[in-house]
Design a protein around this motif. Structure first.
Motif, PDB file in Angstrom:
ATOM      1  N   GLY A  90       0.781  -1.232   0.000  1.00  0.00           N
ATOM      2  CA  GLY A  90       0.000   0.000   0.000  1.00  0.00           C
ATOM      3  C   GLY A  90       0.809   1.276   0.000  1.00  0.00           C
ATOM      4  O   GLY A  90       0.248   2.382   0.010  1.00  0.00           O
ATOM      5  N   THR A  91       2.142   1.157   0.003  1.00  0.00           N
ATOM      6  CA  THR A  91       3.005   2.339  -0.073  1.00  0.00           C
ATOM      7  C   THR A  91       3.670   2.383  -1.439  1.00  0.00           C
ATOM      8  O   THR A  91       4.299   1.407  -1.864  1.00  0.00           O
ATOM      9  N   GLY A 131      -3.645   1.279  -6.079  1.00  0.00           N
ATOM     10  CA  GLY A 131      -4.176   1.091  -4.731  1.00  0.00           C
ATOM     11  C   GLY A 131      -3.336   1.667  -3.612  1.00  0.00           C
ATOM     12  O   GLY A 131      -3.556   1.334  -2.434  1.00  0.00           O
ATOM     13  N   ARG A 133      -2.044   3.742  -0.656  1.00  0.00           N
ATOM     14  CA  ARG A 133      -2.672   4.551   0.402  1.00  0.00           C
ATOM     15  C   ARG A 133      -1.700   5.601   0.946  1.00  0.00           C
ATOM     16  O   ARG A 133      -2.106   6.600   1.515  1.00  0.00           O
ATOM     17  N   THR A 134      -0.420   5.325   0.774  1.00  0.00           N
ATOM     18  CA  THR A 134       0.632   6.288   1.093  1.00  0.00           C
ATOM     19  C   THR A 134       1.509   6.432  -0.143  1.00  0.00           C
ATOM     20  O   THR A 134       1.903   5.427  -0.742  1.00  0.00           O
ATOM     21  N   ARG A 188      -9.390  10.847  -5.236  1.00  0.00           N
ATOM     22  CA  ARG A 188      -8.651   9.883  -4.417  1.00  0.00           C
ATOM     23  C   ARG A 188      -7.489  10.550  -3.673  1.00  0.00           C
ATOM     24  O   ARG A 188      -7.017  10.027  -2.667  1.00  0.00           O
ATOM     25  N   SER A 191      -7.753  11.110   0.096  1.00  0.00           N
ATOM     26  CA  SER A 191      -7.766   9.990   1.042  1.00  0.00           C
ATOM     27  C   SER A 191      -6.430   9.253   1.111  1.00  0.00           C
ATOM     28  O   SER A 191      -6.338   8.194   1.722  1.00  0.00           O
ATOM     29  N   VAL A 192      -5.383   9.800   0.473  1.00  0.00           N
ATOM     30  CA  VAL A 192      -4.059   9.184   0.581  1.00  0.00           C
ATOM     31  C   VAL A 192      -3.138  10.092   1.382  1.00  0.00           C
ATOM     32  O   VAL A 192      -3.356  11.305   1.459  1.00  0.00           O
ATOM     33  N   GLU A 193      -2.133   9.491   1.989  1.00  0.00           N
ATOM     34  CA  GLU A 193      -1.084  10.278   2.640  1.00  0.00           C
ATOM     35  C   GLU A 193      -0.014  10.542   1.590  1.00  0.00           C
ATOM     36  O   GLU A 193       0.602   9.611   1.069  1.00  0.00           O
TER      37      GLU A 193
END
Length: 383
Positions: A90-91, A131, A133-134, A188, A191-193
């Protein structure tokens, strides 16, 4: 001399950056390992190639176990190039130089007014599609000075002239911006870092801004620098009308001027600015690797004043010193006094020029010479 491990085996962590123009960070680690083992055959060497957010950042992540993903994106002049990002759990590690770096320009060609970061935006979008997230956004080595406008456009922003047409790509085109609309940015992103990883903390404009400090490296003449600085200042003014006072606040913030101002665009997207080497050490798993080592070998092509200001060896040495580990450095060229090295946490530096005084030979035969340097380190610290 460092203490041996409980079982008598010496344990070394090689965490060096690339020797630009000669060896990748991975090759540096390989050559150092080979030299150490020639003197201490049973030495345990863990390689953790590092980068500070600039070119080589994706390669360092892949060497640390991230998956390499490739995608076709726009290069700085618009022609398609194959660029890569790295992904794990996820990174995503995205390197703007992969799409918009100086190495993407034809040999001998500079485009200070027209080079665009559009492809960097496409890379960020690809990371979102995968996908992530970070997203660690490493910036440096850019061919561009467009304030991140191209990147923002690729992510859904619109920058129009008085006729309602999109402005021309590049920093020069920003002088014609009459309206800015960020409402179409990819949802999107909220909602991501997003972490802006850079080794420079310049503001966007002014005497220490992106055009003045870094424009000449990208082929900008004094007139071009003036044009770009004015265009970026105008861009900020127009954005103030679209998003409010934060547009001006971000322009003055540390990191806004990174990579031709793409840092500014990233801050507009909600990115958090962190020194690139700190971010990369976290992402690459440096802390647990450090626990396993008694000696750390870091380095880069040139150890000089710039090294002390956020470059990879300084970050590695600071973290290692905090953990009580001894640090030595390898380099092609050494331009720091022993006192400066000591303050940075580096016990000793080993330049290739100590083994081979001819600089041209050092560049051409960096690998074999580095192995000989590593033999010296093994004799001095491990045997």
């Amino acid at each position: 001399m460092a203490d041996a491990a409980v079982d008598g085996t010496r344990r070394v962590l090689v965490a060096a950056d690339k020797f630009k123009g000669s060896l990748t960070a991975v090759q540096v680690a390989e050559r150092v390992t080979a030299g150490l083992r020639r003197v201490v055959p049973d030495v345990r060497v863990e390689a953790l190639p590092v980068a500070d957010g600039g070119d080589g950042t994706v390669a360092a992540a892949v060497a640390a176990g991230f998956e390499r993903r490739e995608i076709r994106v726009a290069g700085p002049l618009g022609a398609e190039v194959t660029a890569a990002f790295a992904l794990r759990d996820g990174t995503a590690v995205v390197e703007m130089a992969e799409a918009s770096g100086l190495q993407r320009l034809p040999a001998g060609v500079f485009a200070p007014l027209t080079a665009s970061t559009y492809g960097s935006g496409e890379l960020l979008r690809a990371a979102l599609d995968a996908g992530a997230r970070t997203i660690v956004f490493g910036v440096g080595g850019s061919a561009t000075t467009d304030g991140g406008a191209g990147m923002l456009s690729a992510l859904g922003a619109r920058f129009l002239d008085e006729e309602g047409e999109p402005v021309a790509p590049g920093g020069g085109g920003l002088a014609e911006v009459a309206s800015a609309d960020l409402s179409g940015l990819d949802p999107r992103l909220s909602s991501v870092e997003l972490v802006l990883a850079s080794d420079v903390d310049n503001p966007l404009t002014g005497p220490k801004g992106a055009p003045a400090v870094y424009g000449p490296q990208k082929g900008a003449s004094p007139d071009d620098v003036e044009t770009l600085d004015a265009a970026l200042a105008h861009f900020v003014t127009v954005l103030e009308g679209a998003v409010g006072a934060r547009a001006a606040e971000y322009a003055a913030a540390p990191g806004a001027g990174a990579a031709g101002g793409i840092g500014y665009g990233a801050l507009l997207l909600g990115a958090r600015f962190r020194p690139g080497i700190e971010v990369m050490l976290d992402v690459l798993g440096f802390a647990p690797a450090l626990e396993r080592a008694e000696l750390v070998i870091t380095g880069e092509g040139s150890l000089d004043e710039q090294t002390l200001h956020g470059k990879a060896p300084a970050g590695v040495a600071a973290a290692a010193r905090a953990a009580g580990r001894e640090v030595v450095a390898v380099c092609g060229r050494l331009a720091l006094a022993p006192e400066a090295l000591g303050r940075a946490g580096i016990r000793r530096a080993y330049p290739l020029t100590e083994v081979e005084p001819d600089v041209a030979t050092c560049i051409a035969e960096a690998g074999p010479i580095l192995e000989r340097v590593a033999e010296r380190i093994a004799r001095d610290f491990l045997s």
